[in-house]
Design a protein around this motif. Structure first.
Motif, short mmCIF file in Angstrom:
data_model
loop_
_atom_site.label_atom_id
_atom_site.label_comp_id
_atom_site.label_asym_id
_atom_site.label_seq_id
_atom_site.Cartn_x
_atom_site.Cartn_y
_atom_site.Cartn_z
N PRO A 9 40.89 -37.78 28.83
CA PRO A 9 41.68 -36.62 29.27
C PRO A 9 43.11 -36.70 28.73
O PRO A 9 43.69 -37.78 28.61
N THR A 10 43.66 -35.54 28.43
CA THR A 10 45.02 -35.44 27.91
C THR A 10 45.78 -34.38 28.69
O THR A 10 45.28 -33.28 28.89
N MET A 11 46.98 -34.72 29.12
CA MET A 11 47.86 -33.76 29.80
C MET A 11 48.85 -33.21 28.77
O MET A 11 49.57 -33.98 28.13
N LEU A 12 48.88 -31.90 28.59
CA LEU A 12 49.86 -31.25 27.72
C LEU A 12 50.97 -30.65 28.58
O LEU A 12 50.71 -29.99 29.58
N ILE A 13 52.22 -30.88 28.15
CA ILE A 13 53.37 -30.38 28.89
C ILE A 13 54.35 -29.73 27.93
O ILE A 13 55.12 -30.42 27.25
N PRO A 14 54.34 -28.40 27.81
CA PRO A 14 55.41 -27.74 27.04
C PRO A 14 56.75 -27.93 27.76
O PRO A 14 56.83 -27.78 28.98
N LEU A 15 57.80 -28.25 27.01
CA LEU A 15 59.05 -28.60 27.66
C LEU A 15 60.02 -27.43 27.82
O LEU A 15 60.56 -27.21 28.89
N PHE A 16 60.28 -26.71 26.76
CA PHE A 16 61.37 -25.72 26.79
C PHE A 16 60.91 -24.29 26.54
O PHE A 16 61.69 -23.36 26.74
N SER A 17 59.68 -24.10 26.10
CA SER A 17 59.18 -22.77 25.78
C SER A 17 57.67 -22.76 26.00
O SER A 17 57.04 -23.82 26.00
N PHE B 237 42.69 -39.46 36.42
CA PHE B 237 43.94 -39.38 35.65
C PHE B 237 45.04 -40.00 36.52
O PHE B 237 45.76 -39.31 37.24
N PRO B 238 45.15 -41.34 36.48
CA PRO B 238 45.96 -42.07 37.46
C PRO B 238 47.45 -42.14 37.09
O PRO B 238 48.03 -43.22 36.96
N VAL C 150 56.31 -30.22 22.80
CA VAL C 150 55.22 -30.41 23.76
C VAL C 150 54.94 -31.91 23.85
O VAL C 150 54.88 -32.60 22.83
N LEU C 151 54.78 -32.41 25.07
CA LEU C 151 54.36 -33.80 25.26
C LEU C 151 52.86 -33.84 25.53
O LEU C 151 52.33 -33.00 26.26
N GLY C 152 52.19 -34.84 24.95
CA GLY C 152 50.81 -35.14 25.25
C GLY C 152 50.74 -36.49 25.95
O GLY C 152 51.26 -37.48 25.43
N VAL C 153 50.15 -36.53 27.13
CA VAL C 153 50.13 -37.75 27.94
C VAL C 153 48.69 -38.16 28.18
O VAL C 153 47.86 -37.35 28.62
N ARG C 154 48.39 -39.43 27.91
CA ARG C 154 47.07 -39.98 28.17
C ARG C 154 47.21 -41.22 29.04
O ARG C 154 48.18 -41.97 28.93
N SER C 155 46.25 -41.43 29.89
CA SER C 155 46.23 -42.63 30.71
C SER C 155 45.82 -43.82 29.85
O SER C 155 44.92 -43.72 29.01
N GLY C 156 46.47 -44.95 30.04
CA GLY C 156 46.15 -46.15 29.27
C GLY C 156 46.83 -46.14 27.91
O GLY C 156 47.56 -45.22 27.55
N GLY C 157 46.55 -47.18 27.13
CA GLY C 157 47.23 -47.36 25.85
C GLY C 157 46.49 -46.80 24.67
O GLY C 157 46.69 -47.25 23.54
N SER C 158 45.63 -45.77 24.89
CA SER C 158 44.83 -45.21 23.80
C SER C 158 45.69 -44.41 22.84
O SER C 158 46.74 -43.89 23.20
N SER D 221 50.02 -35.06 40.83
CA SER D 221 50.00 -36.26 41.65
C SER D 221 48.59 -36.57 42.13
O SER D 221 47.93 -35.71 42.72
N PRO D 222 48.14 -37.83 41.92
CA PRO D 222 46.91 -38.31 42.55
C PRO D 222 47.20 -39.21 43.75
O PRO D 222 46.28 -39.85 44.27
N VAL D 223 48.47 -39.29 44.19
CA VAL D 223 48.84 -40.18 45.29
C VAL D 223 48.12 -39.72 46.56
O VAL D 223 48.23 -38.55 46.95
N PRO D 224 47.36 -40.59 47.22
CA PRO D 224 46.59 -40.17 48.40
C PRO D 224 47.46 -39.51 49.46
O PRO D 224 48.52 -40.01 49.83
N GLY D 225 47.01 -38.35 49.91
CA GLY D 225 47.75 -37.58 50.90
C GLY D 225 48.84 -36.70 50.32
O GLY D 225 49.41 -35.86 51.03
N ARG D 226 49.13 -36.87 49.03
CA ARG D 226 50.19 -36.09 48.38
C ARG D 226 49.69 -35.58 47.02
O ARG D 226 50.45 -35.42 46.09
N GLU D 227 48.39 -35.28 46.95
CA GLU D 227 47.81 -34.81 45.71
C GLU D 227 48.27 -33.38 45.41
O GLU D 227 48.53 -32.60 46.32
N THR D 228 48.30 -33.05 44.13
CA THR D 228 48.56 -31.67 43.71
C THR D 228 47.21 -31.02 43.42
O THR D 228 46.47 -31.47 42.54
N PRO D 229 46.84 -29.95 44.12
CA PRO D 229 45.53 -29.34 43.93
C PRO D 229 45.46 -28.52 42.64
O PRO D 229 46.45 -28.02 42.13
N VAL D 230 44.23 -28.37 42.15
CA VAL D 230 43.97 -27.51 41.00
C VAL D 230 44.34 -26.08 41.38
O VAL D 230 44.04 -25.61 42.49
#
Length: 313
Positions: free
Chosen positions: A249-257, A59-60, A305-313, A37-46
């Protein structure tokens, strides 16, 4: 930030929450786990490395898990223009990826057919809105793009990943007559919801081309102005190669393993290329910063695995 980043999530209590994500310290069911989360006041820290405790800019997107024991309200989110007109920073497009569904579990998306504004308003007033809405049965690995303005609701028995613009603005149209923690009916926002709603049937995301490279399949699931979501399916033990030398930047998210990420941060003084390996746990996003360079992701047969990028790239 030039190394793979993990994050410390935080939990949100919801009256419709299930049991998969546990309970808060005061015993309330956790309905949402904000993984990033980048939501102000509710960010997730590194959570790792020399930037541990810092927050990330650039990474909005908000990425969360949702677990439902009861249905969410029937609701609408504003688009960017409507949100800014209301003094909000952005609207809320979102994408759902189904991780688990109970038998006969459903989601609600759009109207069965196009309707006029006053007809929908009368249906809300008469507690008859459900009769106008279209529902879909769901199963593991189904996905749905939910554009801002789309009337929608997540039914009971769903466990899903949501990728969205970083907004928590929701306009409720209908809430099944539920009461809040004080015993009062939960607030509805009928005028605001109908002011931004698209009173039309749901239009599914177009099917994008499937690419197969050896034992690895890759397909764009959703591409919008706000995010692009790609799915990598491992048909056997395999390695995914990505080059972030010049990419976003790319966010990788393994789903089940789990998966194993390798990258090469630098050379030693003797010219040996250093390899750094990071284990990615299921449903634990890892952000690969732009400029990181080549990376390799190893995963076992059946992994997704999901790969997530900001914008339509």
């Amino acid at each position: 930030m030039t190394y793979p980043l993990s994050f410390t999530p935080h939990d949100e209590a919801r009256l419709w929450g299930g049991e998969r994500l546990g309970r808060t310290e005061d015993g309330q069911p956790v309905g949402e786990r904000w993984l990033f989360s980048p939501v102000p006041g509710r960010e997730t820290p590194v959570a790792n490395g020399r930037f541990r405790g810092d927050t990330v800019d650039g990474f909005p997107l908000l990425i969360k898990l949702i677990d439902t024991a009861a249905p969410l309200s029937i609701q609408v989110h504003p688009d960017d223009a409507a949100a800014r007109a209301a003094g909000l920073p952005c609207g809320k497009n979102e994408m759902w990826y189904i991780l688990e569904s109970a038998k006969e579990a459903e989601i609600t998306l759009g109207l069965k057919e196009a309707r006029g504004l006053e007809e929908v308003r009368r249906a809300v007033e008469r507690q008859a809105l459900e009769g106008l809405l279209r529902t879909f049965r769901t199963g593991r690995n189904d996905f749905f793009q939910v554009d801002a303005g789309q009337i929608h609701g997540i039914g009971a028995g769903q466990f899903l990943l949501e990728i969205q613009q970083p907004s928590d603005t929701t306009y409720r149209l209908y809430d099944y007559g539920r009461l809040d923690s004080r015993g009062e009916p939960r607030e509805l926002h009928v005028d605001r919801a109908l002011g931004v709603a698209r009173l039309q049937p749901y239009a599914p995301e177009p099917i994008h081309t499937l690419h197969q490279e050896g034992h690895l399949q890759r397909r764009i699931l959703v591409r919008t102005e706000d995010y692009t979501v790609e799915r990598f399916t491992f048909l056997d033990d395999a390695h995914l190669h990505l080059d972030l030398t010049d990419g976003p930047p790319t966010m990788l998210i393994p789903l089940f393993s789990p998966a194993l990420l390798s990258h090469h941060p630098h050379y030693t003084s003797t010219g040996t290329l250093v390899t750094q390996r990071t284990r990615l746990a299921p449903l634990s996003p890892c952000l690969l910063p732009g400029g990181l360079g080549p990376v390799e992701l190893a995963a076992a047969k059946g992994s997704v695995v999901l790969g997530v990028r900001s914008g339509g790239s």
